[in-house]
Design a protein around this motif. Sequence first.
Motif, PDB file in Angstrom:
ATOM      1  N   GLU A  31       0.857  -1.289   0.026  1.00  0.00           N
ATOM      2  CA  GLU A  31       0.180  -0.061   0.155  1.00  0.00           C
ATOM      3  C   GLU A  31       0.774   1.379  -0.229  1.00  0.00           C
ATOM      4  O   GLU A  31       0.464   2.423  -0.319  1.00  0.00           O
ATOM      5  CB  GLU A  31      -1.074   0.064   1.059  1.00  0.00           C
ATOM      6  N   ARG A  32       1.746   1.086   0.321  1.00  0.00           N
ATOM      7  CA  ARG A  32       3.004   2.413   0.281  1.00  0.00           C
ATOM      8  C   ARG A  32       3.603   2.577  -0.770  1.00  0.00           C
ATOM      9  O   ARG A  32       4.255   3.722  -1.012  1.00  0.00           O
ATOM     10  CB  ARG A  32       4.140   2.203   1.579  1.00  0.00           C
ATOM     11  N   VAL A  33       3.615   1.719  -1.803  1.00  0.00           N
ATOM     12  CA  VAL A  33       3.950   1.622  -3.396  1.00  0.00           C
ATOM     13  C   VAL A  33       2.983   2.407  -4.099  1.00  0.00           C
ATOM     14  O   VAL A  33       1.686   1.963  -3.867  1.00  0.00           O
ATOM     15  CB  VAL A  33       4.345   0.352  -3.974  1.00  0.00           C
ATOM     16  N   SER A  34       3.373   3.660  -4.931  1.00  0.00           N
ATOM     17  CA  SER A  34       2.532   4.090  -5.675  1.00  0.00           C
ATOM     18  C   SER A  34       1.965   3.371  -6.719  1.00  0.00           C
ATOM     19  O   SER A  34       2.502   2.413  -7.035  1.00  0.00           O
ATOM     20  CB  SER A  34       3.034   5.439  -6.264  1.00  0.00           C
ATOM     21  N   ARG A  35       0.610   3.871  -7.366  1.00  0.00           N
ATOM     22  CA  ARG A  35       0.236   3.033  -8.348  1.00  0.00           C
ATOM     23  C   ARG A  35       1.209   2.832  -9.344  1.00  0.00           C
ATOM     24  O   ARG A  35       1.178   1.828 -10.014  1.00  0.00           O
ATOM     25  CB  ARG A  35      -1.139   3.960  -8.771  1.00  0.00           C
ATOM     26  N   PHE A  36       1.794   3.834  -9.895  1.00  0.00           N
ATOM     27  CA  PHE A  36       3.140   3.886 -10.945  1.00  0.00           C
ATOM     28  C   PHE A  36       4.237   4.365 -10.265  1.00  0.00           C
ATOM     29  O   PHE A  36       4.359   5.531 -10.150  1.00  0.00           O
ATOM     30  CB  PHE A  36       2.703   4.224 -12.173  1.00  0.00           C
TER      31      PHE A  36
END
Length: 244
Positions: free
Chosen positions: A42-47
């Motif tokens: 969840e802490r990774v951005s969509r891209f």
Amino acid sequence: MKTVTFRVLEGVDRGRVFRDMPVDIPITIGREEGNSLRLNDERVSRFHAKIQLDNGDVVLTDLESTNGTKVNGKTVQIRRLRPGDQIWVGRSLLLFGSAQEIEARWASITGITSPAAEGMAGAPDLAKLPATVQAIPTESSLEEDLDFDVNLKDKVISSGNAFVVGTHPLPPLPQKVTPAQAARIAEIFDLLHRGLSRATEFIDANEDGTQIKLTFADWQKIVHVQMLLALYHRAVTEPDALTQ
């Protein structure tokens, strides 16, 4: 076709291996469907970031992610990747390179072949090993008059790749560099910046702050950075001189 491998060392996807991914078309890292390397974090951005091949170099670029991207513990915007590099995106830690590539890099630097490249005890921290920096020849010459003292009271103005200190224009950054060239320039700036930061970390100032003292060891660090700047300057202006 050039391919790359990533192993997830930390995070929800720990243990996954993204093996032999073609990098001729940019690889994207993110949590959204459609990413070549999709992470359940969840802490990774969509891209979050992209990885592309440019002039033989594998280059990572952060895509203005919310939580940033780190390579070997340092936040980066663009970075040339080498086998053994560790990439933090969100709570996920990725190891770049296959076991064979990491071992080959270690052997090329140390001259020793090790069975530890599979992650066994005793493997070296390849993130701390030096990178090979190749000089990029340039035909341009410095035309601006730089014979002035940089005064901290002078306002620094930046516009695009142009910088002005007070009324003195500084040499502009090169334009239209490739991602690989930008990554190499950033590596050099980062190396020199870290050298100066460590040299001035323990400055001893008097009570009113009008004078400072450096230890001999810290002064030598500054001299060493000065030497590196001289070497880089010569490598750019006289690329054949250093091989003579």
